[in-house]
Design an enzyme around this catalytic site. Structure first.
Site, short mmCIF file in Angstrom:
data_model
loop_
_atom_site.label_atom_id
_atom_site.label_comp_id
_atom_site.label_asym_id
_atom_site.label_seq_id
_atom_site.Cartn_x
_atom_site.Cartn_y
_atom_site.Cartn_z
N LYS A 185 0.88 -1.18 0.00
CA LYS A 185 0.00 0.00 0.00
C LYS A 185 0.91 1.23 0.00
O LYS A 185 1.46 1.62 1.03
CB LYS A 185 -0.89 -0.04 1.25
CG LYS A 185 -1.38 1.27 1.78
CD LYS A 185 -2.47 1.91 0.94
CE LYS A 185 -2.86 3.25 1.57
NZ LYS A 185 -1.92 4.33 1.21
N GLU A 259 8.57 1.55 11.66
CA GLU A 259 9.57 2.61 11.53
C GLU A 259 8.77 3.91 11.56
O GLU A 259 8.06 4.22 10.60
CB GLU A 259 10.35 2.50 10.21
CG GLU A 259 11.09 1.19 10.00
CD GLU A 259 12.27 1.00 10.93
OE1 GLU A 259 12.57 1.92 11.72
OE2 GLU A 259 12.88 -0.08 10.89
N CYS A 293 13.13 10.93 7.45
CA CYS A 293 12.92 10.64 8.87
C CYS A 293 14.22 10.80 9.67
O CYS A 293 14.18 11.03 10.87
CB CYS A 293 12.38 9.23 9.02
SG CYS A 293 13.42 8.00 8.21
N GLU A 392 7.76 16.84 15.41
CA GLU A 392 8.31 16.58 14.07
C GLU A 392 7.64 17.51 13.05
O GLU A 392 6.44 17.46 12.87
CB GLU A 392 8.05 15.11 13.69
CG GLU A 392 8.71 14.72 12.39
CD GLU A 392 8.40 13.28 11.98
OE1 GLU A 392 7.24 12.86 12.08
OE2 GLU A 392 9.34 12.59 11.54
P1 NDP Z 1 1.42 8.41 7.48
O1 NDP Z 1 1.53 7.68 8.77
O2 NDP Z 1 0.40 9.49 7.38
O3 NDP Z 1 1.11 7.41 6.28
C1 NDP Z 1 1.93 6.30 6.01
C2 NDP Z 1 1.13 5.24 5.29
O4 NDP Z 1 0.14 4.71 6.18
C3 NDP Z 1 0.38 5.76 4.08
O5 NDP Z 1 0.40 4.79 3.07
C4 NDP Z 1 -1.00 5.96 4.64
O6 NDP Z 1 -1.98 5.98 3.67
C5 NDP Z 1 -1.13 4.76 5.55
N1 NDP Z 1 -2.18 4.88 6.55
C6 NDP Z 1 -2.79 5.99 7.02
N2 NDP Z 1 -3.70 5.67 7.97
C7 NDP Z 1 -3.67 4.32 8.10
C8 NDP Z 1 -4.37 3.38 8.91
N3 NDP Z 1 -5.30 3.76 9.78
N4 NDP Z 1 -4.07 2.08 8.78
C9 NDP Z 1 -3.11 1.67 7.92
N5 NDP Z 1 -2.43 2.51 7.11
C10 NDP Z 1 -2.69 3.82 7.20
O7 NDP Z 1 2.88 8.96 7.18
P2 NDP Z 1 3.30 9.99 6.05
O8 NDP Z 1 2.97 9.38 4.73
O9 NDP Z 1 2.77 11.33 6.40
O10 NDP Z 1 4.90 9.96 6.16
C11 NDP Z 1 5.65 10.79 6.98
C12 NDP Z 1 6.00 10.09 8.28
O11 NDP Z 1 6.77 8.93 8.01
C13 NDP Z 1 6.89 10.95 9.18
O12 NDP Z 1 6.41 10.87 10.51
C14 NDP Z 1 8.26 10.29 9.09
O13 NDP Z 1 9.06 10.50 10.19
C15 NDP Z 1 7.86 8.87 8.93
N6 NDP Z 1 8.98 8.11 8.35
C16 NDP Z 1 9.71 7.27 9.16
C17 NDP Z 1 10.80 6.58 8.67
C18 NDP Z 1 11.59 5.63 9.53
O14 NDP Z 1 12.36 4.84 8.99
N7 NDP Z 1 11.44 5.66 10.84
C19 NDP Z 1 11.23 6.72 7.27
C20 NDP Z 1 10.40 7.63 6.51
C21 NDP Z 1 9.32 8.29 7.04
P3 NDP Z 1 -2.46 7.38 3.06
O15 NDP Z 1 -1.24 8.10 2.56
O16 NDP Z 1 -3.34 6.99 1.98
O17 NDP Z 1 -3.12 8.12 4.17
#
Ligand code: NDP
Length: 488
Positions: A185, A259, A293, A392
Site C-alpha cells: 500500500k 519505523e 525521517c 516533528e
Molecule cells: P502516514 O503515517 O500518514 O502514512 C503512512 C502510510 O500509512 C500511508 O500509506 C497511509 O496511507 C497509511 N495509513 C494511514 N492511515 C492508516 C491506517 N489507519 N491504517 C493503515 N495505514 C494507514 O505517514 P506519512 O505518509 O505522512 O509519512 C511521513 C512520516 O513517516 C513521518 O512521521 C516520518 O518520520 C515517517 N517516516 C519514518 C521513517 C523511519 O524509517 N522511521 C522513514 C520515513 C518516514 P495514506 O497516505 O493513503 O493516508
C-alpha cells in the site's frame, strides 16, 4: 539539456491496483487525482481501493504462498530478486522522473539516492538470502536441535511518501527473499513508482499473485491491518498512524514492524571539524526538503563555536537553490502536498508565537507562485520544550540551540518521546563512545550522517519504532523459526 529531456520523455501514469499479475480498477469504480506538488497540475488518476480490493489481493497472495513461489529453490528465487534490481536500474531515468514528479524532490536526488538504493535493496537481499543460516545445537549424545526458517505468510507493506520507492523496496526485497507474498500500500500522494515496480517484479519472473498492490487512503491501509488473513505488517509512517495500526492489528495478533517519526538531534562539540560539520549539516537539515525521517532537525552547538557555526551555516544554507525539481541546480524542491505544506507553514507561525528568531527563511519561497515551496529555515532562541523543537515538522526547518556542558546537552537530547537517530560531532573518541551509549536513539552517527551499511540494524526506540530492519534483522521479521529436535 537533461532537465527538459527528462521531463518531456516521461509521461506521468495513471495508477491502478495490481492483483494476481494484472492491473485492475477498483471494485467500487472510484479514482482520485494525483497532483504534482511543484506545479499543482494533475498528474493522473489513482484507483481508490476499498475492503473488497484488499480482500481480493489477500486471497491471491495466500494462494500464491502455496504455489510455485513457496516451492522455488533458493537460488532461483535469489536470481529473480536480483533481476528486479537489474530492471530497476535499466529503468532508472523513467523511475527517477516519476519519483520527482510525484514527490517534488530534485531529480538528481531521485537518481542518486532513491532509485539507486531501490535497486541495491534487491541486489543486497538477493545475496544475503543465500548466506543466512540458522542455529543448531548438539545436546551431548541425547539430541540435535536445529531451527528451520520459513516465511511468515502474507505480509502487508505500508509506506509513506518521502522516499516512496526506496522504502517500498527496503521492505519488499527482504519479504520476497524470505519467501513471503505481499500486499503493498503506497502513500496516496506518491503512487507512481510503486505502480511501475509491480510490473518490474513480474518482468523479472516473480510469479503472479506474489506481489500485489492496492492504492487508496488510510482506509485501504486499515483494511490490510485489520484483515484476518494477513500475518504481518511492516509499516513506515507517522507515530500516530503506528498507534492506530497497533490497535487495528491487535485482534488478529499480527507480527508488527514499525519505523515511525523522529526529531533527531545533531550535537556539535567545539573540537569537531567545523567545515565537515557545515557540509554534512546542510544535507542532514535540508536534503529532500527536510522530508527524511533521519534529518537532524534539532541542532545543539557547544557555546565556543555557536556564533561561528551559525554564521557559516546560514551563509551556506542561503545559497541552496529552491525551485523546479527538474533543474539540476535545484537543491530544495517542493514539499510533497498542499496538506503537508500547510502543516510546515503552520509550524513557522508557531515558531514566531514561541519567540523564535528566524536567521534565514521562515516563509514561502520567493518567485514561486505555483507549487509548495518553503525556504530553508534556521530558527534560534527557542526553548527545548517549545513545539518547534519537540514536534516533528518534516520540512526544511531546523532549530539551533547552544549548550555549555555534556550533561546539559544529553538532557536536552533525550528529553523527547522520539528515539530514531542522532549525529554526534567531536574529535574526542572517548567522549564519542561515552555519549553514543547515552543517546536514546536506534542509530548514532559519529562525525557523519546517513552513512549506511544494509547489514546493520536500522530502526528507532521510544515512539520512533518497534523492531529493526536490515540484514538478519529484516530476515528475523519476515521469517518464522521452527525448532526441530531429533533424539539421538
Ligand atoms: P502516514 O503515517 O500518514 O502514512 C503512512 C502510510 O500509512 C500511508 O500509506 C497511509 O496511507 C497509511 N495509513 C494511514 N492511515 C492508516 C491506517 N489507519 N491504517 C493503515 N495505514 C494507514 O505517514 P506519512 O505518509 O505522512 O509519512 C511521513 C512520516 O513517516 C513521518 O512521521 C516520518 O518520520 C515517517 N517516516 C519514518 C521513517 C523511519 O524509517 N522511521 C522513514 C520515513 C518516514 P495514506 O497516505 O493513503 O493516508
Amino acid at each position: 539539456m537533461e532537465t527538459t529531456e527528462t521531463r518531456t520523455e516521461v509521461q506521468p501514469i495513471d495508477c491502478s491496483h495490481y492483483i494476481n499479475g494484472t492491473y485492475v480498477t477498483s471494485n467500487n469504480g472510484k479514482n482520485f487525482e494525483n497532483v504534482n506538488p511543484a506545479t499543482e497540475e494533475v498528474l493522473g488518476v489513482v484507483a481508490e481501493g476499498g475492503k473488497e480490493d484488499v480482500d481480493q489481493a489477500v486471497r491471491v497472495a495466500r494462494k500464491a504462498l502455496k504455489g510455485e513461489w513457496g516451492n522455488m529453490p533458493l537460488r532461483q528465487r535469489s536470481a529473480i530478486i536480483r533481476k528486479v534490481g537489474d530492471l530497476i536500474l535499466e529503468r532508472k531515468d523513467e523511475l527517477a522522473a516519476l519519483e520527482s514528479l510525484d514527490t517534488g524532490k530534485p531529480i538528481w536526488l531521485s537518481k542518486k539516492v532513491d532509485i539507486d538504493r531501490a535497486a541495491y535493496n534487491f541486489h543486497f537481499f538477493a545475496d544475503y538470502m543465500t548466506s543466512i543460516g540458522t542455529e543448531s545445537y548438539q545436546q551431548d549424545d541425547i539430541a540435535i536441535h536445529y531451527a528451520v526458517r520459513r516465511p511468515v505468510g502474507v505480509v502487508g507493506l505500508i509506506n509513506p511518501w518521502n522516499l516512496p520507492l526506496l522504502l517500498m523496496t527496503w521492505k519488499l526485497a527482504p519479504a520476497l527473499a524470505a519467501g513471503n507474498t505481499v500486499v503493498m500500500k503506497p502513500s496516496e500522494v506518491t503512487p507512481m513508482t510503486a505502480t511501475v515496480l509491480a510490473q518490474i517484479c513480474s518482468d523479472a519472473g516473480v510469479p503472479d499473485g506474489v506481489v500485489n498492490m492496492v492504492h487508496g487512503f488510510g482506509e485501504t491501509g486499515a483494511a490490510i491491518t485489520s484483515h484476518d488473513d494477513v500475518d504481518a505488517i511492516a509499516f513506515t509512517g507517522e507515530t500516530v498512524t503506528g498507534s492506530t495500526i497497533m490497535k487495528a492489528a491487535a485482534p488478529t495478533l499480527k507480527k508488527l514492524s514499525f519505523e515511525l517519526g523522529g526529531k533527531n538531534p545533531n550535537i556539535i562539540f567545539a573540537d569537531a571539524d567545523l567545515d565537515d560539520v557545515i557540509e554534512t549539516t546542510l544535507k542532514s537539515s535540508f536534503i529532500n526538503q527536510g522530508e527524511v525521517c533521519l534529518c537532524g532537525s534539532r541542532i545543539y552547538v557547544e557555546r565556543p563555536i555557536y556564533d561561528e557555526f551559525l554564521e557559516k551555516f546560514a551563509e551556506r544554507a542561503k545559497e541552496l537553490k529552491v525551485g523546479d525539481p527538474f533543474d539540476p541546480e535545484t537543491k530544495v524542491g517542493a514539499l510533497v502536498s498542499e496538506e503537508h505544506y500547510r502543516k510546515v507553514l503552520s509550524y513557522l507561525d508557531i515558531a514566531k508565537e514561541e519567540g523564535g528568531n528566524f536567521l534565514i527563511g521562515g516563509k514561502v519561497a520567493e518567485g514561486l507562485d505555483k507549487g509548495f515551496f518553503v525556504e530553508p529555515t534556521i530558527i534560534t532562541g527557542l526553548e527545548n520544550d517549545s513545539r518547534c523543537v519537540s514536534e516533528e515538522i518534516f520540512g526544511p526547518v531546523v532549530t539551533v540551540t547552544p549548550f555549555d556542558t555534556e550533561e546539559e546537552v544529553m538532557h536536552q537530547v533525550n528529553d523527547t518521546h522520539y528515539g530514531l537517530s542522532s549525529s554526534l560531532w567531536t574529535s574526542n573518541i572517548k567522549r564519542a563512545t561515552r555519549l553514543s551509549a547515552q543517546i536514546e536513539a536506534g542509530m548514532v552517527w559519529v562525525n557523519t550522517w546517513f552513512l549506511r551499511d544494509l547489514r546493520t540494524p536500522f530502526g528507532g526506540m521510544k515512539h520512533s519504532g518497534i523492531g529493526r530492519e536490515g540484514g538478519a534483522h529484516s530476515f528475523d521479521f519476515y521469517s518464522e523459526l521452527t525448532n526441530v529436535t531429533v533424539k539421538l
